[in-house]
Motif scaffolding. Structure first.
Motif, PDB file in Angstrom:
ATOM      1  N   GLY A 181       1.263  21.277  -9.181  1.00 14.51           N
ATOM      2  CA  GLY A 181      -0.136  21.644  -9.025  1.00 14.51           C
ATOM      3  C   GLY A 181      -1.054  20.480  -8.750  1.00 14.51           C
ATOM      4  O   GLY A 181      -2.266  20.656  -8.688  1.00 14.51           O
ATOM      5  N   GLU A 182      -0.499  19.283  -8.610  1.00 14.30           N
ATOM      6  CA  GLU A 182      -1.340  18.124  -8.319  1.00 14.30           C
ATOM      7  C   GLU A 182      -0.896  17.500  -7.004  1.00 14.30           C
ATOM      8  O   GLU A 182       0.291  17.421  -6.733  1.00 14.30           O
ATOM      9  N   PRO A 183      -1.860  17.042  -6.218  1.00 11.72           N
ATOM     10  CA  PRO A 183      -1.444  16.354  -4.993  1.00 11.72           C
ATOM     11  C   PRO A 183      -0.835  14.994  -5.329  1.00 11.72           C
ATOM     12  O   PRO A 183      -1.263  14.325  -6.282  1.00 11.72           O
ATOM     13  N   VAL A 184       0.156  14.648  -4.584  1.00 11.48           N
ATOM     14  CA  VAL A 184       0.860  13.390  -4.795  1.00 11.48           C
ATOM     15  C   VAL A 184       0.906  12.673  -3.457  1.00 11.48           C
ATOM     16  O   VAL A 184       1.072  13.307  -2.421  1.00 11.48           O
ATOM     17  N   ARG A 185       0.715  11.378  -3.498  1.00  5.71           N
ATOM     18  CA  ARG A 185       0.751  10.615  -2.249  1.00  5.71           C
ATOM     19  C   ARG A 185       2.055   9.842  -2.170  1.00  5.71           C
ATOM     20  O   ARG A 185       2.392   9.083  -3.072  1.00  5.71           O
ATOM     21  N   LEU A 186       2.786  10.063  -1.088  1.00  6.69           N
ATOM     22  CA  LEU A 186       4.003   9.294  -0.874  1.00  6.69           C
ATOM     23  C   LEU A 186       3.730   8.251   0.203  1.00  6.69           C
ATOM     24  O   LEU A 186       3.234   8.580   1.270  1.00  6.69           O
ATOM     25  N   VAL A 187       4.051   7.012  -0.113  1.00  8.65           N
ATOM     26  CA  VAL A 187       3.980   5.951   0.895  1.00  8.65           C
ATOM     27  C   VAL A 187       5.416   5.667   1.290  1.00  8.65           C
ATOM     28  O   VAL A 187       6.225   5.284   0.440  1.00  8.65           O
ATOM     29  N   VAL A 188       5.744   5.924   2.540  1.00  8.81           N
ATOM     30  CA  VAL A 188       7.153   5.852   2.907  1.00  8.81           C
ATOM     31  C   VAL A 188       7.396   4.736   3.919  1.00  8.81           C
ATOM     32  O   VAL A 188       6.600   4.502   4.816  1.00  8.81           O
ATOM     33  N   THR A 189       8.499   4.052   3.727  1.00  3.78           N
ATOM     34  CA  THR A 189       8.899   3.007   4.665  1.00  3.78           C
ATOM     35  C   THR A 189      10.400   2.828   4.558  1.00  3.78           C
ATOM     36  O   THR A 189      11.065   3.553   3.818  1.00  3.78           O
ATOM     37  N   SER A 190      10.923   1.916   5.316  1.00  7.34           N
ATOM     38  CA  SER A 190      12.365   1.720   5.311  1.00  7.34           C
ATOM     39  C   SER A 190      12.665   0.242   5.441  1.00  7.34           C
ATOM     40  O   SER A 190      11.869  -0.519   5.986  1.00  7.34           O
ATOM     41  N   THR A 191      13.818  -0.152   4.918  1.00  3.64           N
ATOM     42  CA  THR A 191      14.191  -1.554   5.086  1.00  3.64           C
ATOM     43  C   THR A 191      15.346  -1.706   6.057  1.00  3.64           C
ATOM     44  O   THR A 191      15.745  -2.818   6.361  1.00  3.64           O
TER      45      THR A 191
ATOM     46  N   ASP B 122       8.503  10.164   9.219  1.00  2.00           N
ATOM     47  CA  ASP B 122       9.531   9.140   9.404  1.00  2.00           C
ATOM     48  C   ASP B 122       9.292   7.926   8.519  1.00  2.00           C
ATOM     49  O   ASP B 122       8.154   7.530   8.277  1.00  2.00           O
ATOM     50  N   LEU B 123      10.394   7.353   8.079  1.00  3.37           N
ATOM     51  CA  LEU B 123      10.367   6.085   7.348  1.00  3.37           C
ATOM     52  C   LEU B 123      10.810   5.033   8.350  1.00  3.37           C
ATOM     53  O   LEU B 123      11.958   5.041   8.772  1.00  3.37           O
ATOM     54  N   ILE B 124       9.901   4.175   8.726  1.00  2.68           N
ATOM     55  CA  ILE B 124      10.173   3.284   9.855  1.00  2.68           C
ATOM     56  C   ILE B 124      10.054   1.832   9.405  1.00  2.68           C
ATOM     57  O   ILE B 124       9.037   1.449   8.828  1.00  2.68           O
ATOM     58  N   PRO B 125      11.080   1.034   9.650  1.00  2.00           N
ATOM     59  CA  PRO B 125      10.956  -0.371   9.280  1.00  2.00           C
ATOM     60  C   PRO B 125       9.781  -1.018  10.014  1.00  2.00           C
ATOM     61  O   PRO B 125       9.618  -0.810  11.213  1.00  2.00           O
ATOM     62  N   GLY B 126       8.979  -1.731   9.267  1.00  2.00           N
ATOM     63  CA  GLY B 126       7.816  -2.369   9.880  1.00  2.00           C
ATOM     64  C   GLY B 126       6.576  -1.494   9.902  1.00  2.00           C
ATOM     65  O   GLY B 126       5.526  -1.935  10.339  1.00  2.00           O
ATOM     66  N   HIS B 127       6.691  -0.255   9.454  1.00  2.00           N
ATOM     67  CA  HIS B 127       5.529   0.622   9.389  1.00  2.00           C
ATOM     68  C   HIS B 127       5.479   1.259   8.002  1.00  2.00           C
ATOM     69  O   HIS B 127       6.507   1.458   7.365  1.00  2.00           O
ATOM     70  N   GLU B 128       4.274   1.589   7.583  1.00  2.00           N
ATOM     71  CA  GLU B 128       4.126   2.340   6.333  1.00  2.00           C
ATOM     72  C   GLU B 128       3.416   3.648   6.656  1.00  2.00           C
ATOM     73  O   GLU B 128       2.325   3.645   7.219  1.00  2.00           O
ATOM     74  N   ASN B 129       4.029   4.757   6.308  1.00  2.00           N
ATOM     75  CA  ASN B 129       3.416   6.048   6.572  1.00  2.00           C
ATOM     76  C   ASN B 129       3.041   6.715   5.262  1.00  2.00           C
ATOM     77  O   ASN B 129       3.631   6.439   4.219  1.00  2.00           O
ATOM     78  N   VAL B 130       2.066   7.585   5.346  1.00  2.00           N
ATOM     79  CA  VAL B 130       1.583   8.242   4.130  1.00  2.00           C
ATOM     80  C   VAL B 130       1.764   9.745   4.267  1.00  2.00           C
ATOM     81  O   VAL B 130       1.370  10.345   5.265  1.00  2.00           O
TER      82      VAL B 130
ATOM     83  N   THR C 233      11.313   4.356  -0.284  1.00  2.00           N
ATOM     84  CA  THR C 233      11.907   3.457   0.693  1.00  2.00           C
ATOM     85  C   THR C 233      13.273   3.994   1.081  1.00  2.00           C
ATOM     86  O   THR C 233      14.098   4.263   0.203  1.00  2.00           O
ATOM     87  N   GLY C 234      13.485   4.153   2.349  1.00  2.00           N
ATOM     88  CA  GLY C 234      14.767   4.680   2.808  1.00  2.00           C
ATOM     89  C   GLY C 234      15.798   3.573   2.907  1.00  2.00           C
ATOM     90  O   GLY C 234      15.499   2.456   3.326  1.00  2.00           O
ATOM     91  N   HIS C 235      16.985   3.892   2.466  1.00  2.00           N
ATOM     92  CA  HIS C 235      18.105   2.970   2.618  1.00  2.00           C
ATOM     93  C   HIS C 235      19.254   3.781   3.188  1.00  2.00           C
ATOM     94  O   HIS C 235      19.315   4.985   3.013  1.00  2.00           O
ATOM     95  N   GLN C 236      20.177   3.120   3.834  1.00  2.00           N
ATOM     96  CA  GLN C 236      21.383   3.807   4.263  1.00  2.00           C
ATOM     97  C   GLN C 236      22.254   4.031   3.032  1.00  2.00           C
ATOM     98  O   GLN C 236      22.744   3.056   2.474  1.00  2.00           O
TER      99      GLN C 236
END
Lengths: 338, 177, 658, 621, 201
Positions: free
Chosen positions: A158-168, A184-192, A128-131
């Protein structure tokens, strides 16, 4: 004239060769399959574009080498020559189209390759992105094994990792060039974002979408470790904070809970439970302070707490006005939070 | 003419805007520690009360950056938990014109710093003085006491109340929402 | 073309009937140019078309050349301001962890740089060039809607001042030239900084739109008799397509900035994700404008390149039809690829691939243009003069920028380079290479027409080489540092990343580039007063603007030329066919049909008026106030309406009455 | 505008394809209120007898010694002087001003010839002498609680009543004290400090005295307080046992005797492992509502409050043992079984409502059951020996869940109404205050109906970031409530326990935030927030009599036999509580999120009532 | 450069009506850009509607009667508008004056409806994004109504002065007719979007 153009070209080529040199946070020094695919793509595009560019330049410059002929009537054009030129232009256009179709297909397939990287990711990390810092949460089916930390992301190599990114708050962008493209980490959206590091190592990343005053100092580190080391780290991080070992550290602990620190930060195992600032439970085990702004050291800790606004103007960490003893005590305490 | 317009404009704006936009992230030197507690009542024996001696707090009230910082802290420090977005709950409403302990920014500062007996906790030592001033300025802004041009508008969260610019105009529209 | 052709079907039977009934004032007549000798014709026309001396006269002027000159100078001043802010940023970035400029000021600087270069320099200067050249090239006496044109200048000037005054007051926007929400929204953009951005954008785009409309109508309806669609100079075609792109793209940014100010000022929730808005909507709307914007800046430059190449290669540009079609298709395609600015926002993969394809597609018409120019040059025996040098510089850099553009169009590749210095490098290659170099070439090319004097060739060559070397030194390494991971819009970077040396090099390049502009300024000032006299057609070029004197008289052409060829001056070497029969005591010009350019109507062009200035002041004051209160719209409506009525109300001039 | 929203909410709830089961149930609810009314009444009159266990509900003595009347919590009086026919003649016998203008949620107690009332903060205890005309004050006791406690009391500074046991009055003060006072003299006997206001702990509940132990729980689910229930020795006030509702088994008093019925509640230290690290320490699960006691089984039953914070993103997992019900051994506190109404609560569905203990025949078998109209919108029928759910039927519009899976016992959450950080989810029914909040219902064995005073509202919710700062609210949710389908914000529903469906339902403009009392005269009393004190027919719901009091009523009416042998009805009038905070706290209606979102739906309450604090006592002439 | 007369323009008329006049083309260009604005605003409305789980957000669809009345008024006004256009083309002063007065009144009529509609709308602009977009669309169109009515009004006054006896003025009347058609044409999609799209389900 020609020589000059040549030397510029040579210089440009030399610079490109040098490009691989600066490896830390470089898209040209891939350490994972996604970045590898992309680096290949970059080099391929660059090579192809260079060839095209050289051809165009050649066509542009060659006539200059010819001796200027007397100027004829501007309107009398040789119809046959015009037709010939038209054929060449059409051919060039067709070649252009062909190259573009090729490149489009290439990017389409590269995109598919990228999408396949994380299809079997076992580890999901929520970023989660914060300022201006990153909150990192390791998801787990068992809630008490969910780990929340900040700014540094440990992953098994050596292992795949999934990041779920968003922002507040505002839009940020997560970008670790050595491993993957940005998202992008976008408020109101969740990206993978799926990524994988081939080998253990420390990879630097940085916010890539302008996010306000301290956009420049919003870095992150991905630390890829062999699975056992990673597991040990995860286990270690789930412990509550270490108890203070010296009287000075104890004083620091008490001060931490009495002074403004407690309003924003969390230290596991104490009543400090802030979530709007980075979790400090194991702060001393991190490599850097303030989202990669300073290296972790006692001196830097003290400097950061004493005058965060001097180091990172505009950051949300306030100047709290501690006297020397208080500062030392708090630093002593934090330093013990391995 | 070409020269006159910018001059007039700039003069106007200089007067109106300069301090409002300043983003001083270390403003502590601007004020003392705020140790002189403000009177919280308008009633004073012995005739007219003396004028307020220290008007430096106005720096915070007229400054958009400080007001917006105050708004952020209002949520971060759970002020909103009791006072909601100004409407109140566990704590009294802040967006009305009723002030239990004085409406001056100094009184609000004192309220936040030292607490009040009927439930307002004391944040002395817990919130740096600058931030208390920022909070106090924002609290005053909630009831329209700060220049609207510097006051923050709506949140990027659920709409808690009509936007700041709408509040006084509800009457114009003939009804409240 | 005979008189019989012209009269065919041009009668107004019902109106004549009306005139007989008394519903139309009887048609007045005055002296015509038909029988006048050249000297008295010029005397008549000069008196009719003059800009009245004195300050009121200057402020009332509607002469497209005077307005364009003001535009050009103002835009140049903004270029200098934008350039200075760039140099300031480069000095801050010349080494790691420099403390010269703090983040707050730095963010304002790069925002002002972007805003100034995009909205206050690039678009206005290409439009200004068009305002100057298009009426001359199509052979008319003034631009269509000259008062609107004057109005747009005042709007533009005050909009620019508005931005820079707020910079001086520490309230300049600090969220980047595209001002993404939520950073620019009500919660994260305190103060009036983003409001300044929003209103200043809306405001200056009003001026762009007005000029675009005037340009379109000038090209469609005021062409000299005989200048059918296939005889329009490529530059005019480029301006026409550009103006159309403006008409359809600029409303998008006005809508965006209006939505933003609504969110900030009256609490709407259009971009508030919590209440049903969406932050990506801003990006969609903005880039729906933002991508065409690039072509708004670039297309006129292609027109300039075509003009210069034709003049120096001594032949018409190869493949006229192909060039025109590619201009039009670029104009169309530019609307179909805004999403490639948003590849990193996590859009659905298939949609993104579609936009890869459409982004790549635009390379085809652009490629066609390049090939046609190359073919033209290949055929000619060009003499290398400064304008052509800049065209070579254009080829060198723009082709490179276009090719990196192809890289950016690729979704996966873009994910690595998006929002890095690679992108910064790319769009400076495209914008400086693709637009500023042609503009500089155009300056050397048309300066003699505007001032009557040649620019110094020696200083020009120095200027070119300094600019060329400085530019490439400043921007080529940015590609590399971008690939090394340097994001754009950072006010500093740590030592450990090893970007220090290359940034120092970039800064040195930027300084050289800046110095070249100092040299350019010197050349401009020196040549304007001391340059060699130019004569009507110093380059012996073929289009109509060279048919009149340098600088052109206020009425442009003593008699309206009749066009028989796309390069009229090359086709009619000795005598220019002209039309006669226009009145000389009023501002009469020829309105022609859209496709064939048959002369259709003798219409009067508007006389000078102070009202456009008043209207601009009223609009400006409204916008300024609207930053502080939505009621500005209500309070401002009255004055705006009054000034507009003043503007349009007939004053009894013959021009108004007929 | 508001009217519009009501209609919208209604159409959405009923018309959306995804919610068909709920829509069907809603249809039932509405239909039943009208068409099936007579049938239901007939059936309840003729159906098999449902009675509270005799040990928990001994024969009526005309007194009212605990707020729930008896351990079975029936709030039913066998007094029958006031009947459906004569209730219209009721008139005021006397009134008494409590002097505190906050929400009066307490039930007066009547023991012998004395009436005891406890006020909201500052929690003054009054004794009124019923033998004298006008019932003059006999004594008063002022505990002088810490004023600062008002700052950590979520949702007004209420007190839900005292309890009488063995010559003493037991009650709690807002600042965390349990106090025993000599009922005859008003002298304090003991005073035990059990709650720490500095971490946000307050006590608002009425204690229950069981087997010489005073059972008390804490409030503060909105402050990051860890919930507990304590048993204090009635004699000297020392803490006999403490059971936490989160954390390790040892502290929850989960031992070998713990036999939950469902698999989801089985496992070691679920109070820790179903929370993110450390979150259980500040996780709520408070006990601020009602406790019932079954002497035969020797079990107490108490609900646990919502998990904290409200924002569910901050506490992934089932969040045991919050929003559920415990059966414990009153002697040791050892848990016997647990059932979780709302695992991983999304909407502040505290599980603290009253449970009415009944013995009845269910599907042909005699069962010892516990009926509970729950905040999440269902009337649960539980086997109180095992915690097995026999039925769970919504008693009003519910779209936050789609029913209860009787196999696993799990509430089936509607994913469309799942809240989280940064997104507003609209029209969630019921609201955070539940389809029914604390306001206790009454059960009449004569009609077999459970009389449920409840709400009818929906809400918009958005999770937001929140800091835990000890002693400050820890909620993390923006809420905005709106009227529910139909536009009536409250209802008074008679629930046919045997048939598990409503018998009749009365619409009220405002939430019915007062308790109910049923009598053998087939009269049911409740109050409204406008201030009407109403008597309705227990069989048909017909309004028989109403009286307008000085302020809105949110208290618990009681009925007793006076020293003169006549039947009296008493209720405290004084608006407040969460629903009435807009009036009692003078909140600003312009802020939709004020009072955790309740203000938005109560904007007009200020126009119809003012704060007050008056006791009204009625009798026949 | 020497000149040789090649064409004589002296017989050309001094004003053109409709596409023959530059003003008509200018009006068309402004319509194009304003139309783009309308299209984008409508696009934003649809975009947000598409993203939302429900639309309108939290309120029932707006009462369609004010919109329907406005639609009927606007559609009805097209007839006199085009009659006016014919008279303008014929440069007939008296019918043009009458027509302009009629068109002014027909322009004011929908504004009167709007005056009552805005405060009675189902939602305010600062309630949520649906409210915002609703007000934006309605506001955008109302702004066009107001400006066009203002324009018509000024033109009406002008036609009653001596300045009216001019071919150009009649041309202006034609352009005003043209622009009114645009105002009507933009309303139809907005009317459907605002009042009927939310009722589609």
């Amino acid at each position: 004239m020609n020589r000059l153009v040549c030397s510029v070209c040579c210089g440009a080529a030399c610079m490109l060769l040098l490009a691989g040199c600066s490896g830390w946070q470089s898209a040209l020094d891939p350490k994972g399959p996604a970045a590898g695919e992309l680096a290949w793509l970059i080099w391929f595009f660059t090579a192809l574009c260079t060839v095209v560019w050289l051809l165009v330049m050649a066509v542009l410059i060659l006539p200059l080498a010819r001796r200027p002929a007397p100027v004829g009537d501007p309107l009398v054009l040789d119809a046959a020559a015009e037709r010939g030129k038209m054929r060449i232009v059409v051919a060039a256009l067709a070649a252009t189209a062909l190259i573009l179709v090729g490149l489009t297909l290439l990017s389409y397939f590269a995109n598919r390759t990228l999408a396949a990287i994380g299809s079997d990711a076992a580890l999901t990390i929520r970023v989660t992105g914060h300022q201006w810092w990153w909150e990192v949460r390791y998801e787990n089916d068992q809630p008490n094994r969910i780990l929340t930390t900040a700014n540094e992301i440990h992953i098994p190599a050596g292992e795949p990792v999934r990041l779920v990114v968003t922002s507040t708050d505002v839009i940020h962008s997560f970008w670790v060039p050595n491993l993957s493209g940005k998202l992008d980490l976008i408020p109101g959206h969740e990206n993978v974002l799926d990524l994988k590091a081939d080998k253990p190592g420390v990879y630097r990343g940085q916010c890539a979408e302008f996010c306000g005053a301290q956009h420049a100092n919003m870095s992150t580190f991905i630390i890829a470790e062999p699975r056992p080391v990673f597991d040990a780290w995860l286990k270690d991080q789930l412990r509550p904070a270490a108890a203070p070992v010296s009287t000075e550290a104890q004083t620091g602990h008490d001060l931490f809970l009495k002074r403004p620190c407690v309003m924003c930060h969390k230290i596991g195992g104490t009543i400090a439970g802030g979530t709007v600032a980075p979790d400090l439970t194991h702060i001393a085990s991190r490599r850097t302070l303030a989202a990669g702004t300073l290296a972790m050291s006692r001196g830097n800790l003290a400097a950061w707490i004493a005058d965060p606004q001097g180091i990172k103007p505009g950051a949300h960490m306030p100047v709290v006005g501690l006297n020397g003893d208080e500062l030392n005590a708090i630093v002593a305490y934090l330093e013990g939070l391995k | 003419m070409n020269r006159g317009l910018p001059c007039v404009l700039s003069a106007m704006l200089v007067l109106a805007a300069c301090q409002r936009e300043e983003r001083d992230t270390r403003p502590q030197s601007a004020l003392g520690s705020g140790d002189q507690p403000a009177a919280v009542t308008a009633l004073e024996p012995g005739g007219q009360r003396p004028a307020s001696s220290n008007n430096k707090a106005g720096v915070f009230e007229a400054n958009a950056f400080h007001l917006s910082e105050g708004k952020r802290l209002f949520n971060w420090f759970n002020c909103s938990g009791c006072h909601a977005n100004g409407g109140g709950g566990m704590g009294p409403a802040l967006m009305d014109q009723k002030w239990l302990y004085g409406s001056s920014i100094e009184s609000i500062h004192a309220t936040i710093r030292d607490g009040r007996p009927n439930g307002m906790p004391s944040f002395r030592d817990k919130i740096p003085d600058d931030q208390i001033w920022e909070l106090a300025a924002f609290v005053r802004a909630l009831s329209g006491n700060a220049p609207k041009s510097a006051a923050p508008s709506r949140d990027d969260d659920m709409m808690p109340h009509p936007s700041e610019n709408r509040l006084p105009d509800a009457a114009t529209l003939g009804k409240s929402p | 073309m005979s008189s019989a052709d012209l009269a065919h079907g041009r009668d107004l039977a019902p109106q004549r009937a009306a005139a007989q009934k008394g519903d139309l004032a009887p048609e007045r007549d005055g002296p015509r140019d038909t029988g006048l000798d050249d000297a008295s014709l010029e005397r008549w026309l000069a008196r009719t078309w003059q800009t009245v001396p004195g300050i009121i006269g200057a402020l009332s002027s509607v002469d497209h050349k005077i307005v364009a000159r003001r535009y050009l100078i103002t835009a140049f001043v903004f270029l200098c301001l934008g350039g200075l802010s760039a140099v300031a940023m480069r000095i801050q970035l010349s080494g790691p962890e420099r403390g010269l400029i703090g983040p707050d000021r730095y963010n304002q600087l790069f925002t002002m740089h972007g805003v100034t270069m995009m909205f206050l320099f690039a678009v206005p200067i290409v439009q200004a060039t068009g305002i100057y050249l298009v009426p001359l090239m199509v052979g008319t006496r003034n631009i269509a809607f000259p008062r609107l044109n004057a109005f747009s200048f005042w709007i533009y000037l005050s909009g620019g001042l508005f931005a820079w005054v707020s910079f001086a007051l520490d309230m300049a926007p600090d969220v980047g030239w595209f001002s993404y929400v939520p950073l620019s929204g009500p919660e994260f953009g305190p103060g009036k900084r983003s409001d300044v951005w929003a209103q200043m954008i809306t405001y200056t785009e009003v001026s762009s739109l007005a000029v675009a409309v005037a340009t379109i109508v000038t090209v469609l309806k005021q062409r000299a008799p005989g200048m059918s669609l296939d005889k329009i100079p490529l530059y005019v075609w480029a301006m026409l397509v550009t103006s159309f792109v403006i008409v359809f793209a600029m409303p998008a940014v006005m809508i965006t900035s209006t939505f933003l100010i609504l969110d900030r000022l009256v609490g709407t929730h259009i971009f508030n994700p919590a209440e049903g808005g969406d932050v990506l909507l801003f990006q969609h709307l903005f880039w729906f404008f933002g991508h065409p914007e690039v072509y708004i800046i670039f297309l006129p430059a292609t027109g300039m390149v075509s003009s210069i190449i034709a003049a120096f290669a001594r032949r018409p540009v190869f493949g006229y039809l192909g060039m025109v079609l590619s201009l039009i298709s670029v104009g169309f395609l530019s609307f179909g690829l805004w999403v490639h600015h948003m590849f990193a926002t996590g859009l659905p993969k298939l949609g993104a691939s579609f936009f890869t394809a459409s982004s790549m597609l635009i390379a085809i018409p652009n490629g066609l243009q390049i090939f046609c120019w190359l073919a033209t040059l290949w055929d000619g025996r060009p003499i290398i003069r400064t304008p052509l040098l800049f065209v070579f510089g254009f080829f060198f850099t723009f082709v490179a920028g276009g090719l990196t553009g192809v890289m950016l169009a690729s979704v996966p590749l873009d994910l690595q380079v998006h929002d890095t210095y690679f992108v910064t490098a790319h769009f400076h290659y495209v914008l400086i290479g693709g637009s500023v170099f042609p503009l500089l070439g155009a300056t050397y090319f048309w300066f003699p027409k505007i001032t009557g004097r040649m620019m110094s060739e020696r200083l020009g060559r120095w200027h070119f080489w300094l600019a060329f070397i400085g530019f490439n030194a400043a921007f080529f390494p940015m590609h590399i540092v971008g690939l090394w991971g340097m994001p754009r819009r950072v006010y500093t970077y740590p030592v450990e990343l090893g970007w220090g040396n290359i940034n120092l090099f970039i800064t040195a390049g930027a300084v050289v580039l800046f110095l070249s502009f100092v040299l350019f300024t010197i050349n401009l000032v020196y040549s304007a007063s001391r340059g060699a006299p130019a004569g009507d057609n110093p380059w012996n070029a073929g289009t109509l603007e060279w048919a009149t004197s340098s600088p052109p008289p206020s009425y442009n052409f003593a008699r309206i030329p009749v066009v028989t060829h796309s390069e009229p001056l090359w086709a009619e070497r000795d005598t220019l066919p002209v039309a006669t029969g226009l009145r000389v005591d009023v501002r009469e010009l020829v309105i022609s049909t859209v496709a064939e350019a048959y002369p259709d109507v003798r219409e009067k062009s508007a006389t000078p008026s102070i009202w456009p200035l008043f209207a601009a002041l009223a609009v400006g004051a409204t916008f300024l106030y609207s930053i502080f209160s939505p009621w500005a719209v209500v309070w401002g409506a009255g004055p705006i309406a009054i000034t507009l009525i003043g503007w349009f109300w007939p004053k009894g001039d013959p021009e108004d009455e007929e | 505008m508001r009217k519009g929203r009501q209609v919208a909410a209604k159409t959405r709830v009923s018309a959306k394809g995804g919610n068909r089961p709920i829509a069907a149930r809603l249809g039932w609810t509405l239909l039943a209120g009208f068409a099936l009314m007579t049938a239901a009444v007939a059936q309840s009159l003729s159906g098999p007898a449902i009675n509270p266990p005799a040990a928990a509900a001994p024969p009526d003595d005309g007194q009212w010694a605990m707020p729930a009347k008896n351990y079975a919590s029936t709030r039913y009086s066998e007094l029958a002087e006031i009947t459906e026919d004569n209730v219209k003649n009721l008139q005021v016998a006397f009134t008494f001003s409590t002097g505190v203008n906050k929400g009066q949620e307490a039930a007066p107690l009547v023991v012998g010839n004395t009436m005891y009332i406890v006020t909201p903060f500052p929690n003054i205890l009054y004794a009124l002498d019923l033998t004298k005309p006008g019932a003059p004050m006999k004594w008063k006791f002022e505990p002088n609680p810490e004023p600062a406690a008002q700052g950590v009391a979520c949702c007004d500074v209420v007190n839900r009543g005292a309890a009488f046991f063995d010559g003493r009055i037991y009650f709690n003060t807002l600042d965390g004290h349990a106090i025993a006072v000599d009922a005859a003299t008003g002298k304090p006997v003991w005073n035990t400090h059990i709650g720490n206001i500095n971490i946000g702990e307050t006590i608002t509940m009425a204690p229950l005295v069981v087997k010489g132990k005073v059972l008390v729980g804490n409030s503060g689910g909105e402050m990051g307080v860890r919930g507990w229930i304590k048993a204090l020795d009635a004699g000297d006030g020392h803490v006999v046992w403490t059971a936490y509702n989160t954390g390790p088994d040892a502290e929850v008093l989960i031992g070998p005797d713990f036999k939950p019925h469902y698999d989801m509640d089985k496992g070691k230290d679920l109070g820790v492992t179903s929370w993110p690290p450390d979150a259980w320490k500040i996780g709520g699960g408070n006990v601020w509502g009602w406790i019932s006691y079954d002497p035969d089984l020797n079990l107490i039953f108490h609900g646990t409050g919502n998990p904290g914070p409200w924002n569910p993103d901050l506490r992934p997992g089932d969040n045991k043992w919050t929003a559920g019900i415990f059966a414990r051994d009153p002697d040791t506190g050892a848990a016997k079984w647990f059932y979780q109404w709302t695992p991983h609560d999304l909407h502040d569905y505290d599980g603290i409502n009253e449970q009415v203990l009944l013995d009845m025949t269910w599907q042909g078998k005699p069962r010892k059951v516990l009926v509970r109209p729950e905040r999440n919108g269902y009337v649960y029928l539980l086997d109180r020996t095992t915690g097995e759910v026999l039925s769970a039927v919504p008693f009003g519009p519910v779209n936050s869940s789609k029913g209860v899976d009787l196999k696993t016992g799990r509430l089936i959450v509607n994913p469309d109404k799942k809240t989280g950080t940064g997104k507003v989810v609209r029209d969630i029914c019921p609201t955070a205050s539940g389809l029914k909040d604390w306001q206790p219902s009454a059960f009449s064995p004569k009609t077999g109906l459970l009389y449920i005073p409840h709400n009818n509202m929906c809400m918009d919710e958005e999770g937001v970031e929140v800091n835990y700062i000890a002693g400050t609210p820890y909620v993390g949710m923006n809420v905005r409530m709106i009227p529910g389908p139909g536009g009536n914000r409250g209802a008074f529903t008679a629930w046919d326990v045997a048939a598990a469906k409503p018998a009749w339902s009365l619409k009220e403009n405002f939430p019915v935030w007062s308790g109910a009392v049923a009598t053998a005269g087939n009269v049911v009393f409740y109050g409204t927030m406008e201030g009407w004190f109403k008597a309705v027919s227990a069989r048909t719901g017909e309004l028989l009599w109403q009286f307008k009091t000085s302020s809105g009523i949110i208290g618990q009416p009681i009925t007793y036999r006076g020293p003169d042998g006549h039947q009296y009805v008493a209720v405290l009038s004084g608006v407040g509580g969460w629903a009435g905070a807009i009036v009692s706290g003078d909140l600003d209606p312009r802020d939709a999120t004020a009072a955790l979102g309740f203000v938005n739906v109560m904007k007009d309450l200020k126009d119809v009532t003012t704060p007050g604090g008056t006791l009204y006592v009625f009798r026949l002439p | 450069m020497k000149q040789r007369p090649a064409a004589d323009l002296s017989k050309l008329p001094t004003f053109g009506i409709g596409p023959r006049s530059p003003t008509w083309w200018g009006t068309l260009a402004f319509m194009a850009l304003e139309g783009t604005g309308f299209a984008l605003a409508a696009g934003a409305y649809l975009y947000l509607a598409y993203l939302s789980p429900e639309w309108p957000l939290g309120v029932p669809p707006p009462n369609h009667w004010p919109g329907t009345i406005v639609t009927l008024l606007l559609l009805a006004s097209v007839v006199p508008n085009h009659i006016l256009n014919r008279y303008a083309e014929a440069c007939a002063m008296v019918p043009v004056r009458i027509g302009l007065i009629v068109m002014t009144l027909l322009g004011i009529a929908p504004l009167v409806v709007r005056w009552f509609e805005f405060p009675a709308l189902n939602i305010y602009w600062d309630t949520n994004a649906y409210g915002s977009m609703l007000w934006v669309l309605l506001g955008l169109h109302t702004t066009h109504l107001i400006t066009d009515v203002g324009d018509t009004l000024v033109l009406t006054v002008l036609m009653f002065t001596r300045h009216g006896y001019s071919g150009r003025r009649f041309g202006d009347v034609g352009d005003n007719v043209f622009y009114w058609d645009f105002v009507v044409a933009t309303w139809i999609p907005i009317y459907l979007l605002i009042y009927w799209m939310p009722r589609l389900d």
